[in-house]
Write a protein that holds these residues in place. Structure first.
Motif: not given
Ligand code: 5RP
Length: 296
Positions: A106-108, A140-142, A202-204, A226-228, A251-253
């Motif tokens: 959950l985005r918090a 959450a973002q760091i 951690v997501k990076s 995933g990024g752009k 964690d890919m969007g």
């Molecule tokens: C944005 C995020 C996204 O969840 C993250 O950027 C992942 O998505 P993508 O793969 O499109 O970069 O944390 O707030």
């Protein structure tokens, strides 16, 4: 305070000696309590120790970005193929069927948009609500090096403290501001700080040079964003190289939901992450699935 005059970059990451997981599938989390380990065991596939998270929380900052205009039409059909859904509570309640048995990260946090300073966020979700929503992780973002670095570190710390009361792990997302370098030195710093303050994973971002050292220097798992949007084969190649060099998944969007065939793409990514399928084979699998869905 540490002597700031002799800061030396780490050199020996012991790449030939992987960190001992202590008998638990999730690196660095063997000493967590039962509820934390229970939720981590839902977030990470117990057979592979890896995960395919589908990120579609972008709207909390970006509004209806491409591919997320109608989450009911674009994301819901994909959701069953994900190991974890990463989204806001607004979208979760409005659009995601509670009968879908896929764990949620959950985005918090909230408090900024793409029009302002993105690092100016605060914790926005009460822990009771996270429990009510059956969240398996808080995210959450760091923002290391950004204007509101301190605030973002405190946000994560607050989530960790509160989450531990309820047995909910915290995922720290290494946010990169517009001016920040995207290299191993930066992500090595950001991911290590995230782990040191107690994040459970951690997501990076994947980087071409030194990614293996980033993973080795971080005592908890790293999943990559995933990024752009990239061509599908390139995105599969990036996922393969990340996992091969120590990432515990993705964690890919955008590289999933903006793909030509998102349902095929998430299944191809899953093959790479869980079966270490070579990118070329995974791309063929993607094209086969795409052709089948077009023929149907
Ligand atoms: C944005 C995020 C996204 O969840 C993250 O950027 C992942 O998505 P993508 O793969 O499109 O970069 O944390 O707030």
């Amino acid at each position: 305070m540490a002597d700031m005059e002799d800061l030396r970059d780490g050199k020996d990451f012991g790449l030939d000696r992987p960190q001992d997981k202590g008998g638990f599938i999730v690196k660095g989390n063997a000493n967590g309590d039962w509820g934390i380990k229970r939720r981590l065991s839902r977030l990470f596939n117990p057979d592979t120790g890896r995960t395919v998270m589908l990120a579609f929380d972008h709207g909390y900052m970006q509004g209806p970005t491409s591919g997320l205009e109608r989450i009911d039409l674009t994301i819901v059909p994909l959701a069953q193929y994900a190991d974890v859904l990463m989204c806001t509570r607004g979208v979760l309640r409005s659009l995601i069927p509670p009968t879908l048995n896929v764990p949620v990260a959950l985005r918090a946090t909230a408090g900024a948009s793409v029009l302002t300073e993105m690092s100016n966020e605060a914790v926005s979700v009460a822990m009771e609500d996270a429990v009510r929503l059956d969240a398996c992780a808080l995210a959450a973002q760091i923002y290391i090096g950004a204007e509101f670095e301190h605030q973002s570190i405190m946000n994560i710390s607050k989530l960790i403290n509160e989450g531990l009361r309820f047995g909910i792990p915290t995922l720290a997302v290494t946010g990169v501001g517009k001016e920040m370098a995207r290299n191993a030195r930066y992500f090595g710093l950001a991911t290590r700080i995230a782990a040191e303050i107690g994040s459970h994973y951690v997501k990076s971002y994947f980087v071409e040079e030194g990614f293996e050292s980033i993973c080795a220097g971080c005592p908890v798992p790293i999943v990559i964003a995933g990024g752009k949007k990239l061509p599908e084969q390139d995105a599969l190649d990036m996922a393969y190289r990340a996992v091969d060099q120590g990432a515990a998944g993705v964690d890919m969007g955008r590289n999933i939901f903006q793909a030509d065939d998102p349902v095929a793409m998430i299944q191809a990514v899953s093959r790479v992450v869980h079966e270490l399928e070579k990118p070329q084979r995974a791309y063929e699998f993607y094209n086969d699935l795409k052709a089948q869905s077009r023929a149907a």
